[in-house]
Write an enzyme that holds these catalytic residues in place. Structure first.
Site, mmCIF file in Angstrom:
data_model
loop_
_atom_site.group_PDB
_atom_site.id
_atom_site.type_symbol
_atom_site.label_atom_id
_atom_site.label_comp_id
_atom_site.label_asym_id
_atom_site.label_seq_id
_atom_site.Cartn_x
_atom_site.Cartn_y
_atom_site.Cartn_z
ATOM 1 N N LEU A 203 0.864 -1.177 0.000
ATOM 2 C CA LEU A 203 0.000 0.000 0.000
ATOM 3 C C LEU A 203 0.902 1.228 0.000
ATOM 4 C CD1 LEU A 203 -2.726 -1.080 2.596
ATOM 5 C CD2 LEU A 203 -2.752 -1.339 0.123
ATOM 6 N N GLU A 287 -1.886 -7.994 11.045
ATOM 7 C CA GLU A 287 -1.510 -9.026 12.018
ATOM 8 C C GLU A 287 -2.206 -8.788 13.352
ATOM 9 O OE1 GLU A 287 2.412 -9.222 13.632
ATOM 10 O OE2 GLU A 287 2.665 -7.073 13.724
ATOM 11 N N ARG A 291 -0.470 -10.105 22.961
ATOM 12 C CA ARG A 291 0.244 -9.678 24.174
ATOM 13 C C ARG A 291 -0.016 -8.196 24.390
ATOM 14 N NH1 ARG A 291 3.765 -6.392 21.715
ATOM 15 N NH2 ARG A 291 4.549 -7.039 19.698
HETATM 16 P P1 ADP Z 1 6.035 -6.420 12.053
HETATM 17 O O1 ADP Z 1 5.289 -7.544 12.689
HETATM 18 O O2 ADP Z 1 7.408 -6.782 11.597
HETATM 19 O O3 ADP Z 1 5.974 -5.155 12.861
HETATM 20 P P2 ADP Z 1 3.757 -5.599 10.422
HETATM 21 O O4 ADP Z 1 3.071 -6.527 9.517
HETATM 22 O O5 ADP Z 1 3.079 -5.288 11.736
HETATM 23 O O6 ADP Z 1 5.250 -6.120 10.690
HETATM 24 O O7 ADP Z 1 4.042 -4.230 9.682
HETATM 25 C C1 ADP Z 1 4.845 -3.219 10.244
HETATM 26 C C2 ADP Z 1 4.757 -1.953 9.408
HETATM 27 O O8 ADP Z 1 5.232 -2.212 8.079
HETATM 28 C C3 ADP Z 1 3.345 -1.405 9.209
HETATM 29 O O9 ADP Z 1 2.923 -0.582 10.265
HETATM 30 C C4 ADP Z 1 3.538 -0.617 7.923
HETATM 31 O O10 ADP Z 1 4.195 0.599 8.162
HETATM 32 C C5 ADP Z 1 4.480 -1.490 7.117
HETATM 33 N N1 ADP Z 1 3.719 -2.435 6.255
HETATM 34 C C6 ADP Z 1 3.397 -3.707 6.544
HETATM 35 N N2 ADP Z 1 2.684 -4.268 5.542
HETATM 36 C C7 ADP Z 1 2.556 -3.334 4.587
HETATM 37 C C8 ADP Z 1 1.924 -3.284 3.278
HETATM 38 N N3 ADP Z 1 1.303 -4.341 2.772
HETATM 39 N N4 ADP Z 1 2.001 -2.130 2.579
HETATM 40 C C9 ADP Z 1 2.655 -1.047 3.072
HETATM 41 N N5 ADP Z 1 3.270 -1.020 4.271
HETATM 42 C C10 ADP Z 1 3.229 -2.133 5.027
#
Ligand code: ADP
Length: 452
Positions: A203, A287, A291
């Site tokens: 995105l 996700e 916790r």
């Molecule tokens: P982690 O578990 O490593 O923290 P996340 O899936 O929670 O990974 O994503 C962390 C951050 O990465 C998000 O808050 C966003 O900024 C970026 N992000 C994750 N997925 C996407 C995506 N599909 N498109 C754009 N940015 C993303």
């Protein structure tokens, strides 16, 4: 009830948990590495046990040592905190097998949500929209290329077992795909012991919005609103706020209800967070964290609900004392994560604290295990203090945060405090005009100015 709680963590979060436990009349047991013998959580706990040397794998990740500490001290519950073993299903299972209460959800739910692919599959079944992606780990380049072709570049390679922004790679073109896949797999193996990666649509300009839920063991669940965690560097959150300045009350209620419905369907208990990316009026689940989160205080400040206290009560088998209609959101809260890092280069800056003074006053909270003379170690996470403020509205909150940052004295090490002082003057920040990539640009400008 829990009579004696072992806290299997360190730093500010161990202290945070200790405080909630004491207020509930529980005795506390601190466990610590040899490097942490004089840490604040050890000093304040009723008892303490050294569980190994400085390296986390030999101490805070050492499951047999932690379980032995619980047995020796006669603890009846273990709180895993944040990080370390907090999302380790095997540990949750071992704790229960030893006849102790694990302060967290069931091992089964940790396992389900610990893998981002099974989590997304579960979310879809529960009617929660997800970011389009491959449903299975990608083993062959051709599968990744076909998916990227279908949704269009750029795409994101993500680690199924990932966390903390590690094992993530943006892929701009088909040519980059093979190398990005192999780098991400290697990183995923190193950090998470699981090389599985998948592809997600990237995105271009989302906000990160997450919903806090709380559920008991009797099927009661509530949401405590959302947090906006869009201000990130390398996918790691630096400043979080609640409520999100860009959501309407209707969106909040609808998204919250979806998450509550999901935890009820799952039979989930404990605290948890559904993380979403938000763009053009659409939410996309990425996700669930099973916790407590580092940024939980901003939710506490606007709801008046102590999340750790509730977490402990739920684990002890109590029913939630309130219903959704009882939860009121008041004012605005922000949290700054102060890390022991250079505020421009972000290079680690451990060392000995030569002077320390925490800010105070109306609406100001500091969650930190620092004290004068304490030594910040290089072995652990660089987070040294969380400054959390509450105000009647966002503008008051910003003014109070500026005032509190000005009072904060942490000498002997460098911290990221000056970064926040500059951020709080920025017109785009003040107008809430940012996405998850915005802070990277802000930091790059500061770095250029410094170099010039
Ligand atoms: P982690 O578990 O490593 O923290 P996340 O899936 O929670 O990974 O994503 C962390 C951050 O990465 C998000 O808050 C966003 O900024 C970026 N992000 C994750 N997925 C996407 C995506 N599909 N498109 C754009 N940015 C993303």
């Amino acid at each position: 009830m829990i009579a004696k709680l072992l806290i299997a963590n360190r730093g500010e979060i161990a202290l945070r948990i200790h405080r909630a436990a004491k207020e509930l009349g529980m005795a506390t047991v601190a466990v610590h590495s040899t490097a942490d013998a004089d840490a604040m959580h050890v000093r304040l706990a009723d008892e303490s046990v050294c569980i190994g040397p400085a390296a986390s794998k030999d101490s805070y990740l050492n499951m047999p040592a932690i379980l032995s500490a619980a047995a020796i001290t006669g603890a009846d519950a273990i709180h895993p905190g944040i990080g370390f073993l907090a999302e380790n299903a095997r540990f949750a299972e071992m704790v229960e097998d030893h006849g102790l209460i694990f302060v967290g959800p069931s091992a089964e739910h940790i396992l389900l949500m610990g893998d981002k692919l099974t989590a997304k599959e579960a979310a879809t079944k529960l009617g929660i929209p997800i970011v389009p992606g491959t449903p299975e780990p990608v083993e062959e380049d051709a599968v990744a290329l076909a998916f990227a072709e279908e949704v269009g570049y750029p795409v994101l390679v993500k680690a199924a077992g990932g966390g903390g922004g590690k094992g993530m790679k943006v892929v701009m073109t088909a040519e980059e795909m093979p190398e990005s896949l192999s780098i991400a797999r290697r990183e995923a193996q190193t950090h998470f012991g699981n090389p599985a990666v998948y592809i997600e649509k990237y995105l271009p300009s989302p906000r990160h919005i997450e919903v806090q839920i709380l559920a008991d063991k009797f099927g009661n669940a509530v949401h405590l609103g959302e947090r906006d965690c869009s201000l990130q560097r390398r996918h790691q959150k630096l400043l979080e706020e609640a409520p999100s300045p860009i959501l309407t009350p209707e969106q909040r209620a609808e998204l919250g209800a979806q998450c509550v419905n999901a935890v009820k369907e799952l039979g989930y208990h404990g605290v948890g967070t559904f993380e979403f990316l938000y763009q053009d009026g659409q939410f996309y689940f990425i996700e669930m964290n099973t916790r407590l989160q580092v940024e939980h205080p901003v939710t506490e400040m606007i709801t008046g609900i102590d999340l750790v206290r509730q977490q402990l009560l739920v684990a002890a088998g109590e029913k939630l004392p309130f219903k959704q209609k009882d939860i009121k959101f008041t004012g605005h809260a922000m949290e700054c994560r102060l890390n022991a890092e250079n505020p421009i280069s972000f290079a680690p800056r451990p060392g000995k604290i030569s002077d320390y003074h925490a800010p105070g006053g109306f609406g100001v909270r500091v969650d930190s295990a620092l004290y004068n003379g304490y030594r910040v170690h290089s072995h652990y996470d660089s987070l040294v203090a969380k400054l959390i403020v509450h105000g009647n509205d966002r503008a008051t909150c910003v003014d109070r945060l500026k005032r509190a940052l000005g009072e904060f004295v942490i000498l002997g090490i460098e911290t990221t405090l000056p970064l926040f002082q500059q951020l709080l003057e920025d017109p785009d920040f003040l107008a809430s005009n940012f996405d998850v990539k915005w802070l990277e640009g802000f930091v790059a400008e500061l770095q250029e100015k410094k170099a010039a």
